[in-house]
Design an enzyme around this catalytic site. Sequence first.
Site, PDB file in Angstrom:
ATOM      1  CE  LYS A 192       2.814   3.933   8.723  1.00  0.00           C
ATOM      2  NZ  LYS A 192       1.562   5.352   9.416  1.00  0.00           N
ATOM      3  CD  GLU A 231      -1.165   7.150  11.961  1.00  0.00           C
ATOM      4  OE1 GLU A 231      -0.091   6.010  11.566  1.00  0.00           O
ATOM      5  OE2 GLU A 231      -0.968   7.941   9.733  1.00  0.00           O
ATOM      6  CG  ASP A 251      -0.417 -13.631  10.562  1.00  0.00           C
ATOM      7  OD1 ASP A 251       0.446 -11.814  11.199  1.00  0.00           O
ATOM      8  OD2 ASP A 251       0.702 -14.420  10.644  1.00  0.00           O
ATOM      9  CG  HIS A 278      -1.482  13.803  10.231  1.00  0.00           C
ATOM     10  ND1 HIS A 278      -0.147  13.234  10.601  1.00  0.00           N
ATOM     11  CD2 HIS A 278      -2.554  12.484   9.899  1.00  0.00           C
ATOM     12  CE1 HIS A 278      -0.531  11.317   9.480  1.00  0.00           C
ATOM     13  NE2 HIS A 278      -1.882  11.147   8.956  1.00  0.00           N
TER      14      HIS A 278
HETATM   15  C1  MEV Z   1       0.506   8.571   7.596  1.00  0.00           C
HETATM   16  O1  MEV Z   1       0.240   7.580   8.642  1.00  0.00           O
HETATM   17  C2  MEV Z   1       0.417   8.217   6.072  1.00  0.00           C
HETATM   18  C3  MEV Z   1       0.665   9.170   5.437  1.00  0.00           C
HETATM   19  O2  MEV Z   1       1.988   9.542   4.620  1.00  0.00           O
HETATM   20  C4  MEV Z   1       0.593   8.028   3.737  1.00  0.00           C
HETATM   21  C5  MEV Z   1       0.890   8.933   2.776  1.00  0.00           C
HETATM   22  O3  MEV Z   1       1.478   9.687   2.585  1.00  0.00           O
HETATM   23  O4  MEV Z   1       0.238   8.707   1.318  1.00  0.00           O
HETATM   24  C6  MEV Z   1      -0.374  10.108   5.302  1.00  0.00           C
END
Ligand code: MEV
Length: 442
Positions: free
Chosen positions: A280, A85, A296, A393
């Site tokens: 995430k 990513e 792992d 991003h």
């Molecule tokens: C993207 O990989 C992760 C985010 O969505 C985490 C979040 O929203 O805190 C930017």
Amino acid sequence: MRKPIKGFSKLSKIEKIEWIAATYFKDADAAKQAIKQYWNTDQKLQQLHDEFIENTITNYYLPFGVAPNFLINGKLYTIPMAIEESSVVAAASKAAKFWLDHGGFKTEVISTTKIGQVHFMYTGDFSKLQKFFAAVKPKLYEDSEDITKSMKKRGGGIVDIVLKDKTEDLKDYYQLHATFETLDAMGANFINSCLEQFAKTFKSEALHFDDFSEDESRIQIVMSILSNYVPDCLVRVEVSCPVDELTEDKSISAKEFAHKFVQAVNIAEIEPYRAVTHNKGIMNGIDAVVLATGNDFRAVEAGVHAYASRNGSYSSLSHAEIVDDVFRFWMEIPLALGTVGGLTNLHPLVKVALEMLDQPTAKELMQIVATAGLAQNFAALRSLTTTGIQEGHMKMHLMNMLNQLNATAQEKEKIVAHFKNNTVTHSAVEAALSNLRMMTNN
Ligand code: MEV
């Protein structure tokens, strides 16, 4: 209609590729070329990778990046990260740099034990089973001594074995619930070998236990396996600084930023839809280091998300507060990691990652990995509560788009410069590139 193939695993690597290319691809030669281009010319290295799994046909590359300037308990680290990513490593580096100037990350390992279970069925009197368990328990330890000897010498091994009655949840279901200390090893093989030995001893000794009726003596072992839920293999990481030092983003005052940040965490604490994405983001940092260090990541993911739901509803792993004008941001997270065994002494890049981290113990690695997770969460929340996530991003994703559009090195340089001060969207990049191409052709 395609037919199933027999004896696929016995084919040579070339034969496997030939079959796949002929069976599934319109352009078999192009497919073969795409697969083979990732073969390593170093035969020994290629063979090592071939033998990690069954039916290897090629290698699958991920970028291996590094995030420098992580100050953890006063020590500086450059953290290796394997991840696809675009924005993750940049975000980690940015968060590391910010906290470098604000006291760094403080970490502490809270506990390090892991669980394994022998799941079995028993039809009979529970008090007799308890008596049998008390009688056989020393033999469970004794019979597994060959497996535990060297771990014990180093200070680890079996911590305890208890009998659990689970019949309220499932008829006739009981467990041997064992706790292990596996030191610098992740310990999956060690734990599973111990459990399988417990099961053997338990089953065979039951056949000779005088108090059991014939039926009772026929204990049915269902399975023996470690648990990836490791709430007692826990590490804590924290950052803090006076609120008025949170001035990184000029678009918002330090105080407003701190309050918005805490609100964002509060939301993730009570709203599962948000908590999943919030966590995430934490896993972006965690998985990347877990993968780079040969651990792992599926085990870590499963355990972490179970922990995030431990109170009955899925919630944020991290927490934040402002007390007396001091901003505090922390998390406790379960991480079963190893720095010996498994891939750690095999994969050349894992060796590089571990040496870069000064050959950490498993406890040190837990602290480094947790730090990467909190840093990632800090970076994500900072963007989300200020500029929004897309700006950063899309800037990081720009290179992927340019590659997709087959931009040359010169074109990339010009387009990247153009988007320093312009919003990146897919159509804006396409337009900028076609403009540039038109201008160059005229
Ligand atoms: C993207 O990989 C992760 C985010 O969505 C985490 C979040 O929203 O805190 C930017």
